[in-house]
Design a protein around this motif. Structure first.
Motif, short mmCIF file in Angstrom:
data_model
loop_
_atom_site.label_atom_id
_atom_site.label_comp_id
_atom_site.label_asym_id
_atom_site.label_seq_id
_atom_site.Cartn_x
_atom_site.Cartn_y
_atom_site.Cartn_z
N GLU A 51 16.77 20.26 0.04
CA GLU A 51 15.43 20.49 -0.50
C GLU A 51 15.17 19.54 -1.67
O GLU A 51 15.76 19.68 -2.73
CB GLU A 51 15.33 21.94 -0.98
CG GLU A 51 13.97 22.34 -1.48
CD GLU A 51 12.99 22.56 -0.36
OE1 GLU A 51 11.79 22.43 -0.61
OE2 GLU A 51 13.42 22.87 0.75
N VAL A 53 13.69 18.33 -4.91
CA VAL A 53 13.04 19.05 -6.01
C VAL A 53 12.46 18.11 -7.06
O VAL A 53 11.65 18.52 -7.88
CB VAL A 53 13.98 20.07 -6.67
CG1 VAL A 53 14.28 21.21 -5.72
CG2 VAL A 53 15.24 19.42 -7.17
N GLU A 65 7.56 16.45 -8.96
CA GLU A 65 8.22 17.63 -8.43
C GLU A 65 7.38 18.21 -7.29
O GLU A 65 6.34 18.82 -7.55
CB GLU A 65 8.43 18.68 -9.53
CG GLU A 65 9.40 18.21 -10.59
CD GLU A 65 9.71 19.27 -11.63
OE1 GLU A 65 9.41 20.45 -11.42
OE2 GLU A 65 10.29 18.89 -12.67
N PRO A 66 7.81 17.98 -6.03
CA PRO A 66 7.06 18.50 -4.88
C PRO A 66 6.96 20.03 -4.95
O PRO A 66 7.88 20.69 -5.43
CB PRO A 66 7.88 18.08 -3.67
CG PRO A 66 8.81 17.03 -4.17
CD PRO A 66 9.00 17.28 -5.63
N GLU A 67 5.86 20.55 -4.46
CA GLU A 67 5.71 22.01 -4.42
C GLU A 67 6.69 22.58 -3.42
O GLU A 67 6.93 22.01 -2.37
CB GLU A 67 4.28 22.39 -4.04
CG GLU A 67 3.30 22.09 -5.15
CD GLU A 67 1.95 22.70 -4.88
OE1 GLU A 67 1.88 23.78 -4.28
OE2 GLU A 67 0.97 22.05 -5.24
N ARG A 68 7.24 23.73 -3.76
CA ARG A 68 8.21 24.38 -2.87
C ARG A 68 7.56 25.45 -2.07
O ARG A 68 6.74 26.15 -2.42
CB ARG A 68 9.35 24.96 -3.68
CG ARG A 68 10.09 23.93 -4.44
CD ARG A 68 11.24 24.56 -5.16
NE ARG A 68 11.66 23.73 -6.26
CZ ARG A 68 12.66 24.02 -7.03
NH1 ARG A 68 13.35 25.10 -6.83
NH2 ARG A 68 13.01 23.25 -8.00
#
Length: 68
Positions: A51, A53, A65-68
């Motif tokens: 994942e 981050v 920071e990509p959205e999770r």
């Protein structure tokens, strides 16, 4: 949490940082000239680090920071 730091140039390592903030600092400190970009992957253990981050491009100032 485990953080894997991957450079576009092909280098990577497992961070001993306890937080994402520490992992970002460590990744920046180990980046050499011409690293292209840095991707920090997060997981529960080394095998589950899939994942993304945080991403930083060489000519950028801030981490994305990509959205999770």
């Amino acid at each position: 949490m485990v953080y894997k730091i991957i450079y576009k140039t092909g280098g990577s390592f497992i961070s001993d940082a306890g937080t994402l903030v520490e992992a970002k600092k460590q990744a920046s400190e180990h980046a050499g000239y011409g690293f292209g970009s840095i991707c920090i992957m997060e997981g529960e253990d080394i095998d589950s680090c899939c994942e993304p981050v945080a991403i930083k491009f060489e000519h950028g100032i801030e981490w994305i920071e990509p959205e999770r």
